[in-house]
Design an enzyme around this catalytic site. Structure first.
Site, PDB file in Angstrom:
ATOM      1  N   ASP A  99       0.728  -1.254  -0.086  1.00 55.06           N
ATOM      2  CA  ASP A  99      -0.145   0.068   0.006  1.00 55.06           C
ATOM      3  C   ASP A  99       0.673   1.122   0.041  1.00 55.06           C
ATOM      4  O   ASP A  99       1.991   1.123  -0.704  1.00 55.06           O
ATOM      5  CB  ASP A  99      -0.877  -0.089   1.154  1.00 55.06           C
ATOM      6  N   HIS A 132       1.867   2.229  -3.333  1.00 58.63           N
ATOM      7  CA  HIS A 132       0.972   2.923  -3.913  1.00 58.63           C
ATOM      8  C   HIS A 132       1.673   4.236  -3.885  1.00 58.63           C
ATOM      9  O   HIS A 132       0.855   5.203  -4.132  1.00 58.63           O
ATOM     10  CB  HIS A 132      -0.206   2.849  -3.381  1.00 58.63           C
TER      11      HIS A 132
END
Ligand SMILES: *[C@@H]1O[C@H](CO)[C@@H](O)[C@H](O)[C@H]1NC(C)=O
Ligand SMILES: *[C@@H]1O[C@H](CO)[C@@H](O)[C@H](O)[C@H]1NC(C)=O
Length: 405
Positions: free
Chosen positions: A225, A248
């Site tokens: 993430d 991310h």
């Protein structure tokens, strides 16, 4: 001859002062608290929960600087709370690998594996590994679609830590965020490593909220993430020489989802490299925010993008899984944001997207020296901008907000 004699004398004096220093430490109750010593009894391949708790208790009571030492070896650690205030500066030096229970249901606090709290002049050091053993938890994670999902453990929480340093250690395969920093001041992460697979769920590297003066430098974050996520109330954050990917990217927000959020300001992200991340550097805010707030003085400089999706992104219509009313605008005012010397490759044709809130445009957005190429074949490089009039210097036309959305 003379020099040799002096050298000998110096060596003897050094030996003497080392002896008296360690003797003094013993007398005062400071020094090194080795969890594998006879007093604490930790053994490799066994559980060290109690040994580490006992050693910490003694070290924290020392009136002179002390260190809790976990030597090389693999140990099981059910959970740990390193809590202060302590009487003097304190260090936890971990050279071994600490393994969390794979099943999070075994933790007494389901959202925390290791907690550091209420400490001043604390150092976490050593070349050890905090292994969250998250594989089972990632499979069971349904939090993206189930708002009532059960809590999942964060590897390390830092709560109310001041004037402190985390260096060299690795956080591996956390069940949830690797690190959560809350209510901290002047805390530095240096040579810190985060490692988890690109498809591990919700494993943000370092999340920061309500903290001032956090530094992250010379660190490597590979996870599933956000590399670094910056929540409300973060002020004076410096991130330098960090590599991100997979993951991310570096994200401010999401902001504006909850009432009573505090402003974000003074964020400097410099000399970082992002590789194969889903996003680059972004600011995301929810539409229909329950309360007004601000995000200002945010600067991204000297960033290399290697095959990164959405390298430059401000999205004030952030609404994953349609969990919001997109018609109402965000109430987070974004101002004084710069993107300088951002170069490399974008894996999406839209390499620059700056979509600010309707009726609350972004102010003082600057793009200087943006040099991005598209690495795919789904069209050509472009930008998308709304409710913003950026100052643009040395940016090629397709990236210069040429297309209005
Ligand atoms: C944090 O980083 C900044 C910029 O590199 C530096 O000036 C500052 O001294 C650092 N602070 C700490 C506490 O290390
Ligand atoms: C923009 O941010 C920088 C760095 O945080 C700050 O020094 C400057 O005063 C800000 N400018 C405005 C107009 O607020």
């Amino acid at each position: 001859m003379g020099l040799k004699l002096v050298m000998h004398l110096v060596l003897i004096l050094m030996a003497l002062s080392a002896t008296s220093a360690s003797r003094a430490r013993e007398l005062l109750g400071g020094g090194v608290f080795d969890v594998t010593s006879a007093k604490y009894g930790a053994k490799p391949n066994a559980d060290i929960t109690q040994a580490i708790a006992n050693a910490w208790k003694d070290a924290c009571a020392s009136t002179i600087p002390s260190k809790v030492l976990v030597p090389k070896g693999v140990y099981k650690l059910k959970e740990a709370t390193f809590s202060g205030p302590c009487k003097a500066p304190i260090e936890l030096q971990v050279h071994g690998t600490l393994q969390a229970p794979p099943n999070g249901a075994q933790l007494s606090k389901p959202d925390t594996w290791i907690m550091f709290s209420y400490l001043d002049r604390f150092t976490l050091s050593g070349f050890g590994v905090f292994d969250g053993q998250g594989q089972q938890a990632w499979k069971a994670n349904d939090c993206h679609k189930n708002p009532k999902c059960s809590s999942i453990a964060i590897n390390m929480r830092f709560h109310a830590i001041k004037n402190s340093l985390v260096r060299d250690v690795t956080s591996l395969n956390s069940k949830n965020f690797h690190v959560n920093v809350l209510a901290c001041e002047q805390l530095t992460f240096q040579h810190f490593t985060v490692t988890a697979p690109g498809d591990s769920v919700n494993t943000d590297g370092i999340h920061i909220g309500r903290s001032t003066g956090i530094n992250i430098t010379d660190s490597h974050i590979a996870t599933g993430d956000d590399c670094i996520s910056i929540g409300d109330g973060t002020k004076q954050l410096t991130v330098t020489k960090v590599t991100c990917g997979p993951g991310h990217g570096i994200s401010i927000g999401s902001l504006g989802r909850y009432p009573k959020e505090e402003p974000v300001s003074g964020i400097n992200i410099k000399s970082c490299t992002l590789s194969n991340t889903m996003n680059g550097v972004r600011i995301k805010t929810w539409p229909n925010s329950p309360a007004a707030s601000t995000a200002s003085d945010i600067h991204f400089e000297d960033i290399i993008m290697n095959n990164v999706g959405n390298p430059i992104l401000i999205d004030q219509e952030y609404c994953p899984w349609n969990q919001c009313n997109k018609q109402a605008a965000s109430k987070i005012k974004i101002s004084n944001v710069s993107f300088r010397n951002i170069r490399g490759t974008s894996s999406t044709p839209v390499a620059v997207k700056i979509v600010c809130a309707k009726g609350l445009p972004c102010d003082k957005v600057e793009m200087t020296d943006i040099n991005l190429k598209y690495s795919g074949n789904q069209g050509s490089l472009t930008s998308q901008c709304a409710n913003v009039q950026p100052t643009i210097t040395r940016v090629s036309n397709p990236l210069a907000c040429a297309t209005k959305s």
